[in-house]
Write an enzyme that holds these catalytic residues in place. Sequence first.
Site, short mmCIF file in Angstrom:
data_model
loop_
_atom_site.label_atom_id
_atom_site.label_comp_id
_atom_site.label_asym_id
_atom_site.label_seq_id
_atom_site.Cartn_x
_atom_site.Cartn_y
_atom_site.Cartn_z
N GLN A 225 0.02 6.39 -8.79
CA GLN A 225 0.09 4.93 -8.76
C GLN A 225 -1.30 4.35 -8.51
OE1 GLN A 225 3.03 2.24 -7.49
NE2 GLN A 225 2.05 1.88 -5.49
N HIS B 157 -7.67 -4.82 -5.23
CA HIS B 157 -6.46 -4.93 -4.40
C HIS B 157 -6.80 -5.54 -3.02
CE1 HIS B 157 -2.57 -3.81 -2.75
NE2 HIS B 157 -2.21 -3.27 -3.87
N GLU C 259 -4.54 -10.23 -5.54
CA GLU C 259 -5.20 -9.15 -6.27
C GLU C 259 -5.47 -9.54 -7.73
OE1 GLU C 259 -2.35 -5.95 -6.01
OE2 GLU C 259 -1.66 -6.68 -4.07
O1 TA6 Z 1 -0.19 -4.54 -5.66
C1 TA6 Z 1 1.13 -4.55 -5.20
C2 TA6 Z 1 1.63 -3.12 -5.18
O2 TA6 Z 1 1.72 -2.60 -6.49
C3 TA6 Z 1 2.98 -3.09 -4.45
O3 TA6 Z 1 4.04 -2.80 -5.35
C4 TA6 Z 1 2.80 -1.99 -3.41
O4 TA6 Z 1 3.16 -0.73 -3.96
C5 TA6 Z 1 1.30 -2.10 -3.14
O5 TA6 Z 1 0.73 -2.28 -4.43
C6 TA6 Z 1 0.70 -0.94 -2.37
O6 TA6 Z 1 0.63 0.19 -3.20
P1 TA6 Z 1 0.06 1.56 -2.53
O7 TA6 Z 1 0.06 2.57 -3.65
O8 TA6 Z 1 -1.32 1.27 -2.01
O9 TA6 Z 1 1.02 1.88 -1.39
#
Ligand code: TA6
Length: 302
Positions: free
Chosen positions: A84, A163, A269
């Site tokens: 992710q 972010h 973000e």
């Molecule tokens: O930017 C929002 C997001 O995509 C949320 O869905 C949440 O997952 C956040 O990022 C934090 O993601 P992470 O992978 O840093 O826990």
Amino acid sequence: MPIEQSQGKVVLKHPKGASAEILLYGATVLSWKAASATDVMPKERLFVSGKAALDGSKPVRGGIPVVFPCFGAPSHPDHSKLPQHGFARSETWSFSDVVLDNEAGVSVRLTLLPNDSIQARFGKPFELAYVVTLSEHQLSTDLHVKNPGTPGSATLEFQALFHNYIRATANDVLVTPLQGVTYYDKTEATDELKAQPKTETRSGVDVKTFTDSVYENAGGKYQVAWPGGGVQVKTRNLKDVVIWNPQAEAGSKIGDMEGGGWEKYVCVEPGYVRGFVVLAGGETWVGQQVLTVTDGSLGAIA
Ligand code: TA6
């Protein structure tokens, strides 16, 4: 203007008291201290969880993580092996050089090139440069993405996002102007790709309840304000913006989130996250944000 490097960090200092601290791991800005035009003393403007890992074992929970080449769960074939939010926030960048250093501000460049770890999961050539600039009341971050291939070679297709964990009284924050903008809620689907588009009806977006929304073609200029504080976000080439705060139920399940951390920040973000940038061989793309401390007026953006 002093630039110090030690223990995997770069520290920038401004003669009038502002400062910034960048962890080479993830090129993560960990701290930005600045006074507004009405403040006397510089204040910390970013939130980093007290339980954040700062040893390179996992992406930092807070500050300004750099999201590249994918936002959220990968949805492009080139990104299928990536975690992710991609790899940029969990690789150690190199300090390259000082871009600017005068009374107005100081600017440094970090770089990231393919290494074995990256190439095992992402096969496309790329060159990243990240320029962080500190002035008295502002911090800017520019991500330069180059496709080093020759013209006519394979394209480089990516998403990019800053972010930002903006330190704020979360339950009193309003983000403007987003009224009329199309957005996708992650709350309604496993990710925003499956969510149905909605149109923002509120003049100011709050995060009093769980919020995880991707605003598309959002205008590129935002005011984040709360009583007594505020930050303006101005961008170039970052057409979308994500607003996120998990609040207590979801926030308390985040392993590296300090207790009650969700009360102390709002994630605003800016990025290019709906669709992909398609970069031809030899081309460079630059995404920029400029964060400015404001006096916290709750009015709409200037
Ligand atoms: O930017 C929002 C997001 O995509 C949320 O869905 C949440 O997952 C956040 O990022 C934090 O993601 P992470 O992978 O840093 O826990």
